[in-house]
Scaffold this motif. Structure first.
Motif, mmCIF file in Angstrom:
data_model
loop_
_atom_site.group_PDB
_atom_site.id
_atom_site.type_symbol
_atom_site.label_atom_id
_atom_site.label_comp_id
_atom_site.label_asym_id
_atom_site.label_seq_id
_atom_site.Cartn_x
_atom_site.Cartn_y
_atom_site.Cartn_z
ATOM 1 N N LEU A 174 0.876 -1.171 0.000
ATOM 2 C CA LEU A 174 0.000 0.000 0.000
ATOM 3 C C LEU A 174 0.912 1.218 0.000
ATOM 4 O O LEU A 174 1.195 1.802 1.045
ATOM 5 C CB LEU A 174 -0.901 -0.027 1.239
ATOM 6 C CG LEU A 174 -1.543 -1.398 1.544
ATOM 7 C CD1 LEU A 174 -2.120 -1.446 2.940
ATOM 8 C CD2 LEU A 174 -2.608 -1.731 0.507
ATOM 9 N N GLN A 208 0.227 4.794 1.585
ATOM 10 C CA GLN A 208 0.370 4.921 3.047
ATOM 11 C C GLN A 208 1.752 4.496 3.526
ATOM 12 O O GLN A 208 1.995 4.450 4.722
ATOM 13 C CB GLN A 208 -0.656 4.043 3.776
ATOM 14 C CG GLN A 208 -2.102 4.391 3.548
ATOM 15 C CD GLN A 208 -2.816 3.261 2.784
ATOM 16 O OE1 GLN A 208 -2.769 3.217 1.563
ATOM 17 N NE2 GLN A 208 -3.449 2.365 3.499
ATOM 18 N N GLN A 253 2.854 1.432 3.549
ATOM 19 C CA GLN A 253 2.575 0.275 4.405
ATOM 20 C C GLN A 253 2.606 -1.012 3.586
ATOM 21 O O GLN A 253 2.384 -1.012 2.368
ATOM 22 C CB GLN A 253 1.191 0.400 5.054
ATOM 23 C CG GLN A 253 1.178 1.342 6.254
ATOM 24 C CD GLN A 253 -0.160 1.333 6.949
ATOM 25 O OE1 GLN A 253 -1.208 1.243 6.309
ATOM 26 N NE2 GLN A 253 -0.133 1.423 8.270
ATOM 27 N N ARG A 277 1.043 -5.018 3.792
ATOM 28 C CA ARG A 277 0.125 -5.917 4.496
ATOM 29 C C ARG A 277 0.639 -7.344 4.398
ATOM 30 O O ARG A 277 0.967 -7.820 3.311
ATOM 31 C CB ARG A 277 -1.296 -5.825 3.934
ATOM 32 C CG ARG A 277 -2.296 -6.531 4.852
ATOM 33 C CD ARG A 277 -3.737 -6.351 4.419
ATOM 34 N NE ARG A 277 -3.989 -7.082 3.187
ATOM 35 C CZ ARG A 277 -4.523 -6.543 2.092
ATOM 36 N NH1 ARG A 277 -4.844 -5.269 2.068
ATOM 37 N NH2 ARG A 277 -4.724 -7.274 1.017
ATOM 38 N N GLN A 329 -1.586 -8.336 9.317
ATOM 39 C CA GLN A 329 -0.826 -7.286 9.986
ATOM 40 C C GLN A 329 -0.371 -6.211 8.997
ATOM 41 O O GLN A 329 0.015 -6.511 7.873
ATOM 42 C CB GLN A 329 0.416 -7.957 10.588
ATOM 43 C CG GLN A 329 0.950 -7.250 11.785
ATOM 44 C CD GLN A 329 2.236 -7.931 12.278
ATOM 45 O OE1 GLN A 329 3.137 -7.270 12.720
ATOM 46 N NE2 GLN A 329 2.326 -9.252 12.177
ATOM 47 N N LEU A 330 -0.420 -4.953 9.444
ATOM 48 C CA LEU A 330 0.073 -3.850 8.620
ATOM 49 C C LEU A 330 1.405 -3.362 9.182
ATOM 50 O O LEU A 330 1.529 -3.132 10.377
ATOM 51 C CB LEU A 330 -0.928 -2.689 8.634
ATOM 52 C CG LEU A 330 -2.225 -2.871 7.842
ATOM 53 C CD1 LEU A 330 -3.161 -1.692 8.092
ATOM 54 C CD2 LEU A 330 -1.939 -3.006 6.349
ATOM 55 N N SER A 375 4.320 -0.387 8.762
ATOM 56 C CA SER A 375 4.689 0.887 8.138
ATOM 57 C C SER A 375 6.179 0.892 7.857
ATOM 58 O O SER A 375 6.958 0.356 8.632
ATOM 59 C CB SER A 375 4.360 2.044 9.079
ATOM 60 O OG SER A 375 2.962 2.105 9.263
#
Lengths: 104, 403
Positions: free
Chosen positions: B85, B88, B90, B92, B97-98, B100
């Motif tokens: 992602l 952002q 980020q 996944r 769980q994400l 950063s």
């Protein structure tokens, strides 16, 4: 466990522990100042190059033709050059001291 | 400087990135995500020393848990990235769980090309990519089954040599007319074909597997021309490709692999790629290159680290590879180009050197049991100087003299 005295490329001295039956390269690879050993011990790249003094060098089997051919072509070869991936450690190597060659 | 660097993939490229970041003084958090259960390990011995029983699994470990802890590299096994992602910053993971990141390194390697055939689900059908694959296969080879290998690439041929060393009967089925078609020059391929045949390996060129037969276990294999061959164990060695599926929709530019420049930067800010999954704009070549090799993985790992640290860097290494089959050490450096003149030299038994000469410089060397030629040629290629073609063609000229 055996102990080895290693001088790294910055001249720092380290005492390291190693497992009998491992190669010297495997013992050196474990340290952040150690050898990169890109080919993993296949005598193919020369990135595990070390210098052994004459007495300690005599405790290992002599250089074979593959190792000699490769070492001959390295930049920083000396009389005492060995590829550490070709040197298997045993109890008699306790206390051996060596120096890492510059990276090619 | 970035605060958190996340590295997807704990193979040679991922691990090297982490090690080099710390060596370069990176003080942020460092997460190294491995999709398997194991500590970072090297794959080259899997098809050779591991299969033959010369190395146990631990021997393949590249860096132990103590090293990783001391370097403050947070290694997480069983961690598979599922989506990027990038808006952002980020990632996944498969468990939802994400994470950063301030910098992301994708070193997720390649996945196996699968061959879906009738009978593929039978017991005795193997691929070889992970250490678990190698350990299972090793156990099965102990019983000296009749082995049929699909694919005469490096993995297929190394498995063939290991299986012969263990006393197995070995056949290799290859769709092309030559061994190692994708990378080896014909003289090298022919030399190795003869070596394999001398060692008792039987080849079926220009053929593909059509079906695998058996009740529960593999018993026979059918080829596309109707030939039926007895086999108790089938190993599919038909190559790998970068795993890009999880990146779909992320905005990351991909072709065969993830497109990167000579600093391993992708088209997305703070996202880098290295190793088998990266398709690289390499200063030595006009087209982007996809290299599946330890050398490329390690060098690009170092490049990624330098780029993240803001150092001036450019990945321009001459690519090199090696393989071992029977008593032959095959070493390749550089990439031959279509118009190259090929010079074959051989001055010792069981040895050969092939040079690929461009108009004004040496492009590549491929050799068997000729480490002296190999090391000298690698340097000549890296220097990129104009060459004296007549001297290179002369088998009496030691390559070292040309440096």
């Amino acid at each position: 466990m055996i102990k080895l005295k290693v001088t790294d490329r910055d001249g720092q001295k380290h005492e390291i522990e190693a497992q009998e039956g491992d190669t010297l390269m495997e013992a050196l690879r474990e340290h952040d100042w150690g050898v990169s050993a890109i080919c993993g011990g296949m005598c193919s790249c020369g990135t595990c190059h070390v210098y052994l003094n004459e007495e300690d060098g005599g405790k290992f089997p002599p250089v074979d033709i593959d190792e000699e051919d490769l070492v001959d072509m390295l930049e920083f070869t000396r009389e005492s050059s060995r590829l550490s991936c070709q040197l298997t450690l045993s109890a008699e190597h306790n206390g051996v001291s060596l120096e890492l060659a510059p990276e090619e | 400087m970035s605060d958190t660097t996340v590295i997807v993939g704990a193979g040679q490229a991922g691990l090297q990135t982490a090690v080099s970041l710390r060596q370069g003084g990176y003080a942020g958090r460092l997460l190294l995500l491995g999709s398997e259960a194991h500590l970072p390990y090297q794959r080259p011995p899997l098809s050779k020393q591991v299969l033959k029983g010369e190395f146990d699994a631990d021997r393949c470990t590249l860096r132990g848990a103590d090293f990783l802890a001391a370097q403050e590299i947070e290694f997480r096994p069983h961690s598979r990235a599922e989506a990027l992602l990038s808006d952002q910053q980020q990632l996944r993971l498969a468990d939802g769980q994400l994470l950063s990141y301030d910098a992301l390194v994708i070193a997720s390697g390649a996945r196996l090309n699968r061959l879906h055939l009738p009978g593929s689900e039978l017991d005795g059908v193997f691929y070889l990519r992970t250490i678990d694959d190698a350990l299972t296969l090793r156990e099965r080879l102990q019983a000296q089954p009749q082995v049929l290998i699909a694919g005469a690439g490096y993995i297929g041929l190394e498995v063939a040599a290991s299986a012969r060393a263990l006393g197995c009967k070995v056949r290799v089925v290859e769709a092309q007319q030559q061994l190692m078609q994708r990378s080896a020059l014909p003289a090298i391929a022919d030399f190795m074909r003869a070596r394999h045949e001398q060692e008792g390996v039987a080849f079926h060129f220009g053929r593909k597997l059509a079906a695998i037969h058996g009740q529960r276990q593999v018993q026979r294999v059918g080829l596309d021309d109707g030939t039926e061959l007895d086999a108790e164990l089938v190993v599919k060695g038909i190559g790998v490709r970068p795993d890009l599926r999880w990146l779909e929709g992320s905005g990351l530019a991909t072709a065969r692999g993830i497109l990167v420049d000579d600093q391993c930067r992708t088209n997305l800010a703070n996202v880098y790629a290295a190793g088998d999954c990266a398709e690289t704009q390499h200063p030595l070549y006009s087209e982007p290159v996809l290299l599946e090799s330890v050398q490329n993985a390690v060098s690009q790992g170092k490049t990624c680290a330098a780029a993240i640290l803001g150092q001036d860097t450019s990945y321009s290494d001459v690519p090199w590879f090696w393989s071992e089959q029977f008593d032959c050490r095959i070493q390749l450096a550089g990439l031959p180009q279509p118009q190259d003149e090929l010079v074959v030299r051989s001055d010792a038994p069981n040895s050969m050197t092939v040079l690929a000469l461009g108009a004004d410089r040496l492009h590549a060397i491929q050799c068997i049991n000729a480490p002296r030629d190999y090391m000298a040629a690698r340097k000549i290629i890296a220097l990129g100087d104009a060459i004296d073609r007549d001297r290179l063609r002369n088998p009496k000229t030691e390559l070292k003299e040309l440096l």
